[in-house]
Design a protein around this motif. Structure first.
Motif, PDB file in Angstrom:
ATOM      1  N   LEU A  11       0.679  -1.170  -0.126  1.00 26.69           N
ATOM      2  CA  LEU A  11       0.238  -0.386   0.073  1.00 26.69           C
ATOM      3  C   LEU A  11       1.303   1.139  -0.120  1.00 26.69           C
ATOM      4  O   LEU A  11       0.267   2.253  -0.694  1.00 26.69           O
ATOM      5  N   PHE A  12       1.740   1.364   1.052  1.00 32.97           N
ATOM      6  CA  PHE A  12       3.288   2.308   0.619  1.00 32.97           C
ATOM      7  C   PHE A  12       3.518   2.512  -0.318  1.00 32.97           C
ATOM      8  O   PHE A  12       4.071   3.441  -1.111  1.00 32.97           O
ATOM      9  N   PHE A  47       4.224   5.161  -5.982  1.00 33.09           N
ATOM     10  CA  PHE A  47       2.954   5.317  -7.407  1.00 33.09           C
ATOM     11  C   PHE A  47       2.481   6.309  -7.459  1.00 33.09           C
ATOM     12  O   PHE A  47       2.646   6.841  -9.092  1.00 33.09           O
ATOM     13  N   PHE A  48       1.482   6.884  -7.048  1.00 31.58           N
ATOM     14  CA  PHE A  48       0.290   7.353  -7.204  1.00 31.58           C
ATOM     15  C   PHE A  48       0.849   9.309  -7.331  1.00 31.58           C
ATOM     16  O   PHE A  48       0.778   9.930  -7.240  1.00 31.58           O
ATOM     17  N   TRP A  49       1.713   9.252  -5.758  1.00 29.21           N
ATOM     18  CA  TRP A  49       2.730  10.321  -5.757  1.00 29.21           C
ATOM     19  C   TRP A  49       3.734  11.124  -6.866  1.00 29.21           C
ATOM     20  O   TRP A  49       3.661  12.530  -7.342  1.00 29.21           O
ATOM     21  N   THR A  50       3.983  10.569  -7.129  1.00 28.19           N
ATOM     22  CA  THR A  50       5.160  10.093  -8.428  1.00 28.19           C
ATOM     23  C   THR A  50       4.807  11.158  -9.176  1.00 28.19           C
ATOM     24  O   THR A  50       5.561  12.670  -9.711  1.00 28.19           O
ATOM     25  N   MET A  90      -3.449   9.131  -4.521  1.00 31.17           N
ATOM     26  CA  MET A  90      -3.132   9.114  -3.129  1.00 31.17           C
ATOM     27  C   MET A  90      -3.378   9.316  -1.707  1.00 31.17           C
ATOM     28  O   MET A  90      -2.833   8.370  -1.274  1.00 31.17           O
ATOM     29  N   VAL A  91      -4.709   9.695  -1.953  1.00 31.26           N
ATOM     30  CA  VAL A  91      -5.772  10.390  -1.043  1.00 31.26           C
ATOM     31  C   VAL A  91      -5.348   8.489  -0.333  1.00 31.26           C
ATOM     32  O   VAL A  91      -5.180   8.528   0.669  1.00 31.26           O
ATOM     33  N   ALA A  92      -6.477   8.229  -1.222  1.00 30.70           N
ATOM     34  CA  ALA A  92      -6.855   7.251  -0.958  1.00 30.70           C
ATOM     35  C   ALA A  92      -5.807   5.840   0.389  1.00 30.70           C
ATOM     36  O   ALA A  92      -5.998   5.040   0.805  1.00 30.70           O
ATOM     37  N   PHE A  93      -4.468   5.619  -0.744  1.00 24.47           N
ATOM     38  CA  PHE A  93      -3.644   5.171  -0.384  1.00 24.47           C
ATOM     39  C   PHE A  93      -2.966   5.528   0.471  1.00 24.47           C
ATOM     40  O   PHE A  93      -2.400   4.253   1.438  1.00 24.47           O
ATOM     41  N   SER A  94      -2.690   7.094   0.829  1.00 25.83           N
ATOM     42  CA  SER A  94      -2.158   7.593   2.410  1.00 25.83           C
ATOM     43  C   SER A  94      -3.130   7.132   3.164  1.00 25.83           C
ATOM     44  O   SER A  94      -2.214   6.977   4.544  1.00 25.83           O
ATOM     45  N   SER A 103      -4.251  -0.416   7.278  1.00 25.57           N
ATOM     46  CA  SER A 103      -3.461  -0.958   7.270  1.00 25.57           C
ATOM     47  C   SER A 103      -2.556  -1.163   8.445  1.00 25.57           C
ATOM     48  O   SER A 103      -2.161  -2.585   8.909  1.00 25.57           O
ATOM     49  N   ALA A 104      -1.363  -0.574   8.579  1.00 22.08           N
ATOM     50  CA  ALA A 104      -0.675  -0.750   9.780  1.00 22.08           C
ATOM     51  C   ALA A 104      -0.816  -0.301  11.280  1.00 22.08           C
ATOM     52  O   ALA A 104      -0.609  -0.592  12.071  1.00 22.08           O
TER      53      ALA A 104
END
Length: 283
Positions: free
Chosen positions: A162-163, A168-171, A214-218, A224-225
């Motif tokens: 997920l990180f 990936f989407f931030w880049t 990116m918002v979703a994965f952040s 998850s953690a």
């Protein structure tokens, strides 16, 4: 020596280390072993530096055509291509030896794949042949979070993936903002970065798509953690600051606003990474 060090693009390497550190904390579920942390960061510096040096050797002619890169040591001839190749190979091999001796086989393999993909996948195969170069080429820049996890556990987890997807989407919006600012440079060098070949409206629309993902994965990384919920609140505030700059660029597409968005993306990733470390410590 200063010229050789400049081949490593240490300012770029800093961001990779910024994401490696929280990956080590997440993998350890607390403070990571000091030895593993030191060798992972040192090995990561050499690995990224070696990949960047290979990049400068391959792109020496293109660098001469861009004002931003024309003074790079390979382009100017201050360092010969052969000497640059020896340096890049040496520090790349040192990085692999560091990971193999002091961390884990999986971390070593992932480091090798990251260097190889950046050189052959991004620099040679993608950069001059597709406007989506940074989307897929950016995978190399996502690898440090997997390497950090693997250095501690010799395995990968859902959180690490997920990180990876967050980076990936931030880049793309991060680099497209830079490409908007240096559009003429990329055009002169024949590099089809998206802002060179697509209307600015299309570029901004794709920035919005990637930044929303990116918002979703952040938030998913935090979930998850199993980190404190207040991290999500602060993360949303950080994202709001970045989105504010994206809104400004949307309303007024200019080099100045693109530059501010580029800086805002760096601020977001740096503070977010710091928050992950704090979250792990307070978990």
């Amino acid at each position: 020596m200063k010229n050789y060090i400049s081949l490593m693009k240490l300012r770029v390497v800093e961001l990779l280390l910024v994401t490696t550190l929280p990956a080590l904390f997440l993998a350890s579920e607390g403070v990571p072993d000091l030895s593993i942390t030191f060798w992972s960061l040192l090995g990561g510096t050499f690995a990224a530096g070696g990949a960047n040096a290979y990049n400068m050797i391959i792109e020496a002619k293109s660098d001469l055509l861009m004002k931003r890169t024309a003074k790079r040591p390979i382009a100017t001839g201050e360092i010969s291509r052969n000497n640059g190749l020896v340096f890049a190979t040496l520090i790349s091999l040192i990085s692999l030896a560091i990971f193999y001796i002091f961390t884990t086989p999986l971390a070593t393999l992932l480091t090798f794949l990251a260097i190889t993909f950046y050189v052959f996948g991004y620099t040679i195969a993608l950069k001059k042949h597709t406007s989506q170069n940074i989307v897929w080429g950016g995978i190399a820049g996502c690898m440090p979070v997997l390497i950090g996890q693997a250095a501690v556990t010799n395995s990968l987890t859902n959180t690490s993936w997920l990180f990876f997807l967050l980076i990936f989407f931030w880049t793309p919006p991060h680099f497209w903002a830079l490409a908007v600012r240096y559009k003429d440079d990329y055009k002169a060098a024949g590099i089809p970065m998206l802002p060179v070949v697509a209307p600015i409206k299309s570029v901004i629309n794709q920035m919005w798509f990637h930044s929303l993902a990116m918002v979703a994965f952040s938030l998913l990384v935090i979930w998850s953690a199993k980190l404190p919920i207040w991290l999500s609140v602060i993360t949303l505030l950080l994202i709001a600051g970045w989105k504010r700059q994206l809104i400004k660029l949307t309303k007024e597409p200019s080099e100045v606003n693109a530059g501010k968005l580029f800086q805002a993306s760096i601020v977001f990733l740096s503070i977010y990474s710091f928050l992950l470390v704090i979250g792990v410590l307070l978990k």
